[in-house]
Each structure stands twice: as structure tokens, then as C-alpha cells.
Design an enzyme around this catalytic site. Sequence first.
Site, mmCIF file in Angstrom:
data_model
loop_
_atom_site.group_PDB
_atom_site.id
_atom_site.type_symbol
_atom_site.label_atom_id
_atom_site.label_comp_id
_atom_site.label_asym_id
_atom_site.label_seq_id
_atom_site.Cartn_x
_atom_site.Cartn_y
_atom_site.Cartn_z
ATOM 1 N N GLU A 1 -19.212 17.735 35.947
ATOM 2 C CA GLU A 1 -18.012 18.259 35.596
ATOM 3 C C GLU A 1 -16.849 17.036 35.607
ATOM 4 O OE1 GLU A 1 -14.299 21.585 36.656
ATOM 5 O OE2 GLU A 1 -16.158 21.425 37.520
ATOM 6 N N ARG A 2 -16.945 16.270 36.955
ATOM 7 C CA ARG A 2 -15.915 15.198 36.662
ATOM 8 C C ARG A 2 -16.270 14.235 35.982
ATOM 9 N NH1 ARG A 2 -15.563 16.111 43.349
ATOM 10 N NH2 ARG A 2 -14.037 18.046 43.126
ATOM 11 N N GLY B 1 -4.019 31.302 44.216
ATOM 12 C CA GLY B 1 -3.572 30.561 45.587
ATOM 13 C C GLY B 1 -4.438 29.326 45.948
ATOM 14 N N ILE C 1 -8.605 29.753 33.541
ATOM 15 C CA ILE C 1 -9.969 29.677 33.187
ATOM 16 C C ILE C 1 -10.260 29.607 31.485
ATOM 17 C CG2 ILE C 1 -12.264 31.165 33.141
ATOM 18 C CD1 ILE C 1 -10.726 30.240 35.948
ATOM 19 N N GLN D 1 5.726 5.080 23.692
ATOM 20 C CA GLN D 1 6.682 4.148 23.965
ATOM 21 C C GLN D 1 7.030 3.266 22.900
ATOM 22 O OE1 GLN D 1 9.184 4.502 26.268
ATOM 23 N NE2 GLN D 1 10.344 2.950 25.797
ATOM 24 N N LEU D 2 5.690 2.690 22.184
ATOM 25 C CA LEU D 2 5.749 1.561 21.101
ATOM 26 C C LEU D 2 5.899 2.376 19.657
ATOM 27 C CD1 LEU D 2 2.700 -0.788 22.783
ATOM 28 C CD2 LEU D 2 5.104 -1.015 22.082
ATOM 29 N N GLY E 1 -6.606 26.117 44.477
ATOM 30 C CA GLY E 1 -6.972 25.239 43.428
ATOM 31 C C GLY E 1 -8.083 24.303 43.751
ATOM 32 N N SER E 2 -7.710 23.013 44.278
ATOM 33 C CA SER E 2 -8.904 22.093 44.581
ATOM 34 C C SER E 2 -9.748 22.739 45.988
ATOM 35 C CB SER E 2 -8.332 20.733 44.844
ATOM 36 O OG SER E 2 -7.933 20.404 43.582
#
Length: 389
Positions: free
Chosen positions: A252-253, A140, A168, A346-347, A142-143
Site C-alpha cells: 500500500e505504501r 477516532g 473510505i 509559484q512559478l 487513524g494511523s
Amino acid sequence: MSIIPAPSTRRPLFEDVHDDYRESFRSFLKAEVVPHHEQWQHDHIVSRDLFTKAAEYGFLAMAVDEEYGGSGVADWRFNAVLAEEAAYAMVQSSWMGPSVHNDLGMPYLLAAANEEQKQRWFPGVASGEKILALAMTEPGTGSDLAGIATRAKRDGDGYVINGGKTFISNGINADLVVTAVRTSDDPHRGLSMFVIERGMEGFERGQQIHKRGQHANDTAELFFNDCQVPAENMLGEEGTGFGQLMAHLIPERLGLAVSSMAAAEAALDLTLEYVKERRAFGRPIGSFQNSRFVLAELQTKVELSRCWLDRTIGRFVEGTCTVPEAAMAKYWTTDLLCEVADAGVQLFGGYGYTTEYKISELWADARVNRIYAGTNEIMKELIGRSMGL
């Protein structure tokens, strides 16, 4: 499976020692990861041998001091090299486990472990025999880290933990799980960090979560049912969990930005190679104006993004990278990767949607990067707040 070559231009960010390390890791990937990648994709988990072999060659827990069996190298540019080369080799999901060990779990231990904990955990972590995971996300929550509900209650000489975590990485393989739990009702000062170990009473794992992409990255739910955790497994002081989480979200980011940027380069290289060879109406499909314009735009975005990201990595190494800068790097590169991979599919045409061509794997693996480490919408919120909005 071919390995996409790294960019040939020498980047000022790196030195000779990083280039040598890159070449060594490329050889390691060719020998120890690429041949097994398809099987690990099928199994939805990598062999534990990957961690011990990576440690043997100096690619795991590099920052652990030599006295505990590590290399004592804290230069984060080495982490960036590993992330880039795994992307160029197109085995990101197989390398995700060691990356989680290095980039998600390890920073918490390095920053907060006391001497007793270092002696107890670091040798196994450095050798790859004790695999790390980081557990923040809940079914329940997340961010919104302030919404973490997994709770620890003091009980004699230890704590009893109840709750659950989901999505995880290394959830099945992990021996040591750095876990965010609630020790009081205060949204921020009520969070604490614990290291929960394999085999502790009340610690259970759910089945592997099978995802649309990144199949070799083992992902699981974790359950704590009256889980008995000794007080000496608390990481740092009680109530410091939120601060620890915030402190480690930048690398982390940024790590996710590094891997996404390299994957975008790999996807673009794959597509360019294909459109030069594939013919339609008597000519290569890359020679049509639409193809040229699409690829010209993507090449421009990739080149500009690479320059900005290298600057940001340099700022992080210097200790000056800010939360908004890391957020910018994360959201921009993950969006760019999805754009490049989608254009590639797409290509490639119908072939791009088959498992015969690696572009489809890159496309499927890319999508979750916009959700990992805080959704891109949260990244934009952080950036907007930094602008006084």
C-alpha cells in the site's frame, strides 16, 4: 487535456511485456478516462463502467487466477505501470477507484480467502462487477491501528458488527468492503478481518466526503448498526487481522510512493514547459537565475528519487523490501511531490492558482498523500525504530 509523456529512458526495472502493457494502458486512459475526468471530478465519483471496462482490457484484479476469470498475473510491476501512467495522464483521482480495488482490497482476498470465498467473490471482482474497498480508518483512529474500536460480537452462526469507518475510498461504489474489526480486547490479537457486502442488514453509507483535492475519488463514511455478517465472511482466522494489516501495508505504501513519484515528474514537466514559454521583462521566466536554481534542485531530487524508488520496487518484487524501506519510499516521495507541485504553482504565478492549469489540480491532489497509508510522521517513527532509536 494533454497526457504527459512517460520518461523516455528505458528503466532496467521493466521488461518488454511491461512496456507493451504501458502502451495499452495509455491508450485506454486516452479513450476511457481522460474524456470523462472533468465530469467525474464534478460528480465526486467515477462511473461503475470504469471498473468493468478496465477489467475487460486486463487492468483490473490481474492477479486473480484464470479459473475465476482473472489473468493470473502476480507481477506487481504491472500495478506500478498503472499507477505511473494514471499520474502522467493527470487523472489520478479518476483512477483511484480501480487502484484501491487492485492495490488495497485485492491483496487481502488473495492472501486469505478460502476456496468457498474465492468461488463466491473472485469472478465478480475480476470482472469489475464487484468493486472492492478497504476499511481501516475510524473517526477516532487513524494511523494507530491498535486503536480500532469497531466491534464484532459472535451471534449464533454469524457476527453482529457495530461501529463506523471514515475516509473510505470507493466508499460509495464498493460492493465488498474488507473491514478491520475488533473481536476481543487484545490490542493486536483482538483484530479480525471481515468482508462486508452491499445490502447486508445494518450496513449503511454516509454522504460522500467532499475533499480539497482528488475529487473523482469517491470517499465516504461507513456505518455498521447491528450489522449482520455471516461467519463465512470472516477473512482468515479470528484474531489474525493485525497481522494481515501489517503484511499488506508495504505494498500500500509503495503503491502510493509510485504514484507520487510519477506525479512529481508530471508536475515538473508541466512547470518546465510553462517557464520556457511564459515571458516577463522581455524574456522567458525560466531564464532567470532563481527559476533555473529552483528547477535544477527539483530535477536533481526527482532523478535521484526515481533511481532509489525503482530499486525499492525491484526489492519488493523479489520479496526483500522491508517495512522501513517502504516507509522511506512513502514519506520521501509524497514530500517531494508536494515540494515540486508547490514550486510549480509559484512559478506559474497567479495562473497556477486557477483551475485553467493542471498544476493547481496536481498541487491540491498531492497534499493528502502525506497523510494516506499512515502519516509521514508515523513513517519516520518506523524508520527511527528500525535504527534502534
